[in-house]
Design a protein around this motif. Structure first.
Motif, PDB file in Angstrom:
ATOM      1  N   UNK A 110      -2.093   5.663   8.636  1.00 22.52           N
ATOM      2  CA  UNK A 110      -3.048   4.661   8.168  1.00 22.52           C
ATOM      3  C   UNK A 110      -2.761   4.359   6.702  1.00 22.52           C
ATOM      4  N   UNK A 111      -2.687   3.065   6.346  1.00 24.36           N
ATOM      5  CA  UNK A 111      -2.462   2.744   4.933  1.00 24.36           C
ATOM      6  C   UNK A 111      -3.569   1.911   4.322  1.00 24.36           C
ATOM      7  N   UNK A 138      -8.675   9.770   5.600  1.00 24.99           N
ATOM      8  CA  UNK A 138      -7.658   8.711   5.570  1.00 24.99           C
ATOM      9  C   UNK A 138      -6.232   9.257   5.683  1.00 24.99           C
ATOM     10  N   UNK A 179       3.562  -2.846   9.580  1.00 26.27           N
ATOM     11  CA  UNK A 179       2.263  -2.612   8.950  1.00 26.27           C
ATOM     12  C   UNK A 179       1.335  -3.777   9.249  1.00 26.27           C
ATOM     13  N   UNK A 187       5.853   6.508   1.239  1.00 25.83           N
ATOM     14  CA  UNK A 187       4.597   7.247   1.018  1.00 25.83           C
ATOM     15  C   UNK A 187       3.434   6.293   0.750  1.00 25.83           C
ATOM     16  N   UNK A 188       2.353   6.396   1.552  1.00 27.14           N
ATOM     17  CA  UNK A 188       1.203   5.522   1.317  1.00 27.14           C
ATOM     18  C   UNK A 188       0.394   5.980   0.103  1.00 27.14           C
ATOM     19  N   UNK A 189      -0.258   5.021  -0.540  1.00 29.40           N
ATOM     20  CA  UNK A 189      -1.109   5.375  -1.676  1.00 29.40           C
ATOM     21  C   UNK A 189      -2.467   5.868  -1.185  1.00 29.40           C
ATOM     22  N   UNK A 206       0.796  -1.232   0.000  1.00 24.74           N
ATOM     23  CA  UNK A 206       0.000   0.000   0.000  1.00 24.74           C
ATOM     24  C   UNK A 206       0.829   1.282   0.000  1.00 24.74           C
ATOM     25  N   UNK A 207       2.060   1.198  -0.531  1.00 22.14           N
ATOM     26  CA  UNK A 207       2.800   2.435  -0.752  1.00 22.14           C
ATOM     27  C   UNK A 207       2.872   2.681  -2.257  1.00 22.14           C
ATOM     28  N   UNK A 228       0.506   1.652  10.420  1.00 17.77           N
ATOM     29  CA  UNK A 228       1.725   1.754   9.618  1.00 17.77           C
ATOM     30  C   UNK A 228       2.698   2.703  10.315  1.00 17.77           C
TER      31      UNK A 228
END
Lengths: 620, 366
Positions: free
Chosen positions: B302-303, B310, B247, A484-486, A417-418, B240
């Protein structure tokens, strides 16, 4: 046998019955018209889906920009400060994913090329069921209309990500997009699945039953193998998405608890207990992972054909190519949970899926090496289609290699999820299959419309797109490694994600240029339909059957009898032969100068074949 | 006026391009098929292949080296060091394949461009080669998988005895943390018991819950195993902590967990960043007017997409020395002691115990 049936039908098909406008162009049963309908619709959606990505790239690259000028288009989704609303940002991301994956790269790609090429390349008058084929398009069209309408709801379209994980997607209180937008998304997807299944059944049936005389499975062009296996994957996996969606509909509308449990939202505890959010993820990815192969396999097939033709060489390792397609098909069903390493799934399952996932890298690697060897000592003609195919190989390598990181569950903990994931799948699945699709359009345009697209514009289009795609997606690896998260609307809340504003700006600028240069293609496409140079019968000097049809094939494809096939489709630059290609319709008896020893033995069987007795595969 | 000039300029440019295109396509009609194949464009495209290869490689190496200070994220957990190593090993292995295959791809394209009198080499198959490039990738991948599998098994194994337990709860759009208090036992919870104040749904019929406390910021002891017990109240979230390489999704109705060993205190990390020689950390933060290293903090993000907010679910984590942690821990007031109304939820026979465990000083309730 099917072949005999074909022969009987010949007389009926010859008299070309002209229907009225509606039966000819709208509710047509002709596979070529249906293919074009899929193509035009796919292109329409590609522009919408691509345009959405530009909107959210504006937000990511230029977070301080005043976007009031978008108000005529987006209305109140532009906040009073002139920014895109955070929830609409999520809706854009969601719809971009949904549209690109399903409408463009599934329907637009398989729908166009499976429909167009299967009958033409196997030597059939049309699909097994023209009527089902027509239904397939119109269900897709209906699905598109519903999805399009959902864009205009006051609460916005679905916005929980293209994976629509519940509970977010199940609870109208969780976000605006989970209200009407989600309902329409589900309804649209149900019609889409129906469309896919109708198409898939047709592709499989046609390939199995309607091959012309001599067209054994071992003589099928790799395109057909790819379309065939894609259809098989679709038939086995889409029903699972259907059930996932159906259960979600129940949870949303009828108070069931398939996915919901222990939830407190909007000031009250919901009555649902005992459901499992993970169940949805398993069901979704049971389609979702095969889906990425549904998207890439047709492109790999198209590329195999184009690279071989334009290298003027047989594809290297035909049997290994078929084998790896088969391997990918089977393995694609047992790797889905690598999307779920850190979802709370039992870590032991994670280990199993890590092993299975890295096995699937092997057939993919074999394909790459075979492409490279096909280019080796070729005599390469850079048509735009060839350029895009080479581009695909490059993207397939780049994106495939990052899959090795993500398939490794220990490394995936950090990268999941990055932006690393975003980079990975946009390169290997998004861009690579897009390149295959564009290559296919350039290559088969002469057969579709009887005219040539402009080469020079094609070259410009290729280089801008190829460089552009790398400039957009390669930097995302760095952004991802930096953590960096998406699906983040903005990164300013976190110190850890506060760098790279320059790189994000660069990516956005590159995205705008790349998207803009697609209009060169659109112009070339539309212009060439009407004003392009008239095509010759076999402009690429290719071996496959479609080039034995008239310049613009009519209903039934061949005016006379369907040609018989005598050899595999890759006899390019055969030693001894005068030309550097020998079409599949040329018998070995006519080419004694270039036959290999075992091929001379086949000459006797050819005579039998001509007498109308089908040769089965045992004779190969 | 300027806008008009720009628009007029663009229109002229498009007209010019269209004109060029038309002239070109008219001239094109005159060419024969053979001329088309061996055209100048073919050569130009072949050369561009090499230009792309060299340019892209140069850019790739330059950026990867020049900007590593920015994309390399400091690491502060034991397992993070392991997974980082795996990452870099994979990068080297795949990097080599990446470069070699791309050199071959573009070099072949250039070298074997169409020549009028050349003929391609008829080379349909070679089983030996196929076996080589099936087996070799398989072996390399097996190596990568096994090292990954080993790390994964260790990381996901049971937390060691005596691990410091912290409950992390996700909700739209914030994180909360609950500590077990002096008894080191987290009290039970039930989502039906959630209300405006008792936002974690603590169940006060369980005596372990009396001394639980809910701080604003997460404190962790350095070099000691910590176990996060993770749950969510409404939709999926994902815990995360980038610097811990940590995570794990937070799922309503299905508690998850993740254990790790933070190995650098926040203070130590700041010091290390200051001394790292990495200029990025010496940059002045416009918000504080101080160099960035000075205000470094571990952040919990948060991921998993969870709705409108979010991108803003942040909680700070401070890693401290053992002694400081103990001191902080002892100072924390139990949640029950600051919300004495909830004593009424405690069963009558446990009330006395609750008053003592929660550290409620005056006995107002009777």
């Amino acid at each position: 046998m099917a072949d005999e049936n074909n022969a009987h039908h010949d007389e009926h098909h010859d008299d070309h019955h002209e229907g009225n406008f509606f039966t000819k162009y709208i509710f047509s049963l002709d596979h070529k018209v249906i293919a074009k309908q899929f193509l035009f619709t796919g292109m329409f959606w590609a522009i919408i889906g691509g345009g959405m990505s530009i909107l959210f790239r504006l937000q990511l690259g230029f977070p301080d920009m005043n976007l009031d000028w978008l108000r005529p288009l987006l209305g109140d989704w532009i906040t009073t400060e002139g920014k895109i609303d955070p929830e609409f940002y999520l809706a854009l991301v969601t719809m971009h994913g949904t549209i690109m994956v399903f409408f463009v790269l599934t329907a637009g790609l398989s729908g166009t090329f499976s429909n167009f090429l299967i009958p033409l390349q196997i030597g059939a008058r049309d699909m097994a069921s023209g009527f089902m084929n027509m239904l397939s398009y119109w269900f897709f069209f209906l699905s598109g209309v519903i999805m399009f309408i959902s864009l205009f709801l006051s609460t916005g379209p679905a916005s929980g990500g293209w994976v629509i994980y519940p509970p977010l997607s199940a609870l109208p209180d969780a976000m605006l997009g989970s209200q009407g937008g989600m309902t329409l998304w589900l309804v649209a997807m149900v019609f889409f699945i129906v469309s896919s299944l109708l198409g898939g059944i047709n592709y499989v049936t046609t390939v199995i039953n309607l091959r012309t005389k001599g067209m054994s499975f071992a003589r099928l062009p790799l395109t057909i193998w790819a379309f065939f296996l894609t259809a098989v994957i679709g038939l086995l996996s889409f029903p699972v998405l259907f059930s996932a969606a159906l259960l979600l509909v129940f949870d949303r509308s009828f108070g069931t608890s398939f996915y919901l449990s222990d939830i407190y939202i909007a000031g009250e505890a919901l009555p649902n207990t005992g459901g499992s959010a993970l169940l949805f993820q398993h069901l979704f990815w049971f389609l979702g992972h095969p889906e990425v192969y549904i998207v890439i396999l047709p492109s790999l097939g198209i590329t195999s054909e184009i690279i071989s033709t334009n290298s003027r060489k047989p594809i290297f390792g035909y049997r290994a190519m078929v084998g790896s397609l088969l391997g990918i098909t089977i393995l694609s069903f047992v790797v889905w949970a690598h999307h779920m390493f850190v979802t709370g799934m039992n870590p032991f399952l994670g280990s199993i899926f890590m092993f299975l996932t890295l096995i699937i890298a092997v057939p993919s690697a074999v394909k790459v090496f075979n492409y490279l060897t096909t280019l080796w000592r070729g005599n390469i003609v850079f048509t735009p289609a060839m350029l895009f195919s080479i581009g695909l190989v490059s993207l397939f390598i780049s994106g495939g290699l990052t899959g090795i990181f993500l398939g490794n569950s220990a490394i995936d903990i950090q990268l999941h999820d990055t932006y690393f994931v975003v980079a990975h799948f946009h390169i290997v699945m998004g861009s690579a299959s897009f390149f295959g699709m564009v290559a296919g359009i350039y290559h088969w345009f002469p057969k579709m419309f009887g005219r040539m697209m402009d080469d020079k514009l094609g070259y410009v289009h290729f280089w801008l797109t190829f460089v552009g795609v790398y400039l957009v997606f390669f930097p995302m690896h760095y952004i991802g490694v930096a953590g960096f998260p998406r699906r983040y609307y903005s990164f300013t809340n976190f110190d850890a994600f506060s760098s790279f504003t320059d790189l994000n700006m660069f990516v956005s600028a590159a995205a705008i240029i790349t998207f803009g240069s697609q209009f060169i293609f659109v112009f070339n496409f539309i212009f060439s339909i009407f004003k392009g140079r008239k095509a010759t019968l076999n402009p690429w000097r290719s071996n496959t059957l479609e080039w034995t049809t008239p310049r613009v094939p009519g209903h039934g494809n061949w005016p006379g009898e369907i040609p018989t096939v005598y050899r595999w489709p890759y006899d390019y630059s055969k030693p001894g032969a005068e030309e550097d290609f020998i079409p599949q319709t040329v018998p070995y008896s006519e080419t004694p100068e270039s036959n290999l020893p075992h091929e001379n033995e086949l000459i006797d069987q050819e005579e039998v074949q001509q007498e109308g007795i089908t040769v089965d595969e045992a004779s190969e | 006026m300027l806008t008009f000039a720009i628009i007029a300029g663009l229109v002229l440019l498009v007209v010019l391009l269209l004109l060029l295109f038309r002239i070109n396509s008219l001239a094109d009609v005159m060419k024969t098929e053979a001329q088309r194949r061996a055209s100048t464009s073919n050569r130009v495209n072949a050369i561009l292949m090499m230009v792309f290869l060299i340019g892209a490689c140069a850019l790739f190496f330059w950026y990867s080296i020049a900007r590593q200070n920015e994309y390399k994220l400091p690491v502060a957990s034991d397992h993070g060091i392991v997974t980082d190593n795996l990452f870099w090993i994979s990068t080297v292995v795949t990097g080599i394949v990446f470069i070699i295959t791309h050199i071959l791809l573009f070099w072949f394209s250039y070298k074997y461009q169409y020549k009028k009198n050349a003929k391609a080499h008829y080379y349909p198959e070679n089983n030996k080669l196929e076996i080589y490039w099936t087996v070799i990738p398989a072996i390399v991948l097996t190596g990568l998988v096994f090292s990954g599998w080993k790390a994964w098994s260790d990381i996901t194994d049971k937390a060691p005895e005596g691990a410091e337990v912290v409950e992390i709860v996700g909700q739209q759009f914030q994180w909360s943390a609950r500590y077990p208090g002096k008894d080191k036992q987290l009290g039970a919870f039930d989502f039906r018991k959630i209300d405006d104040e008792n936002s974690l749904g603590i169940d006060f019929s369980d005596k372990s819950s009396f001394d639980d406390f809910i701080p604003r910021k997460i404190y962790l002891p350095v070099n000691r195993p910590v176990e996060f017990k993770i749950r969510a109240k409404d939709v999926l979230h994902s815990v995360y902590v980038p610097h811990f390489r940590l995570k794990m999704d937070a799922v309503p109705g299905m508690p998850t967990r993740f254990w790790f060993v933070p190995n650098k205190t926040t203070a130590q990390m700041r010091e290390d960043l200051n001394n790292s020689g990495n200029p990025v950390w010496q940059e002045i933060d416009p918000n504080t007017g101080e160099p960035k290293w000075k205000n470094f903090n571990y952040e919990l993000a948060c991921t998993e997409i969870c709705g409108r907010g979010h991108f803003s679910m942040k909680m700070l984590i401070e890693v401290v020395e053992e002694a400081e942690y103990k001191e902080w821990y002892a100072q924390q007031k139990s949640w029950l002691s600051t919300h004495e109304d909830y004593l009424s939820k405690v069963p009558a026979d446990l009330k006395e115990l609750a008053v003592i465990s929660a550290g409620i000083e005056s006995d107002k309730n009777n």
